[in-house]
Write an enzyme that holds these catalytic residues in place. Sequence first.
Site, PDB file in Angstrom:
ATOM      1  N   CYS A  36       0.830  -1.204   0.000  1.00  0.00           N
ATOM      2  CA  CYS A  36       0.000   0.000   0.000  1.00  0.00           C
ATOM      3  C   CYS A  36       0.873   1.266   0.000  1.00  0.00           C
ATOM      4  O   CYS A  36       1.436   1.609  -1.025  1.00  0.00           O
ATOM      5  CB  CYS A  36      -0.988  -0.021   1.161  1.00  0.00           C
ATOM      6  N   HIS A  88      -3.773  -5.059   0.436  1.00  0.00           N
ATOM      7  CA  HIS A  88      -3.343  -5.477   1.769  1.00  0.00           C
ATOM      8  C   HIS A  88      -3.404  -6.997   1.898  1.00  0.00           C
ATOM      9  O   HIS A  88      -4.442  -7.555   2.257  1.00  0.00           O
ATOM     10  CB  HIS A  88      -4.201  -4.811   2.846  1.00  0.00           C
ATOM     11  N   GLU A  93      -2.286  -8.712   4.172  1.00  0.00           N
ATOM     12  CA  GLU A  93      -2.376  -9.073   5.585  1.00  0.00           C
ATOM     13  C   GLU A  93      -3.776  -8.924   6.164  1.00  0.00           C
ATOM     14  O   GLU A  93      -3.996  -9.182   7.357  1.00  0.00           O
ATOM     15  CB  GLU A  93      -1.392  -8.223   6.407  1.00  0.00           C
TER      16      GLU A  93
END
Length: 332
Positions: free
Chosen positions: A176, A307, A309
């Site tokens: 990001c 993202h 994660e």
Amino acid sequence: MQNSTRNSGTVQTPAAQNPDTPPDADAAPSAATRGERRPRIGIPVRLSSSADPDPRVAKANSLFGCIVSLIRDVGGEPVLLTAESLEGGLSRSRTVSSGAPHSGTADGGISDGDNAPDAPGALDGVVLPGGGDVDPRLYGEEPGPTLYDVNAEQDRLDIAVARRALDAGTPVLGICRGHQLLNVLYGGTLVQDMTPGTVPHRQVPAAANRPWVWHQVTITPGSKVAKMYAAVGNAAAGGTASGDVGEAAAGDTAAVDARAVEVKIASGHHQAVDRVAPGLLVTAVADDGTVEALEDPERWVASVQWHPEALELTEEQRLAPFRAFVEACRTR
């Protein structure tokens, strides 16, 4: 859309890759299982407090903790980096103890963890995480009215970490903000605020408990990012691996390289890559032309706008990209 007219506009296929790409994550036991050393992965700390009224700051700090935990879970050793640790040749950096996954933010401080080695620059890889907006002055523009959490100290830290890694030939993964920062560092520019288009990229209004919109991206076959997702390239994991690959055996590199990997991504950003920097290739785009992944064909440097994660993903979807990166750091 602004960035679809000034960037390259198409996904480019990188040149033949160096042998820096990781093996299929499912083809061998984890590093922890094998008892191998844990590659040291540096992560610059987050310097903004979650007490900021903008919920995006708290969310970025929370995601920082997720990245630290995922790196540890796949066999890496997270190392939190500060300006002081850089001045000390990284001798003042700290590895992260398992009981402090959220340390490394302005709220959690720095974990004491284990003693870091005295050898300067003893890192096997670097992850540049998400966070606030990069100061537009760094890419030759005046700041607009829509920016949030611009932090000169954070910019200096992230850029210093990235430059040291690039100079040392250390693998780098940008996420990001880290994706955008790498493009700026290489000489590119950013869209300061994206106009609404055919693909939603963020929730409006922003909310800490509702951070994502979801859409598919197709990743260039043979790219570093495609190989990061090869282990979850199936319908059960939320993605598909297309291409005429037949019934290839696990670990068949040629078959993996032939696959165009489609990934469902967690998107939550109001800025994007505008002019792509010289030396970087676009290896994934959204349907509206937004640059979703970049990489340097000459070294192990890759970045994603999304993202990986995000907690809403399955465990394997979250682990696979970081496992592949840590393995690349181990074998470089």
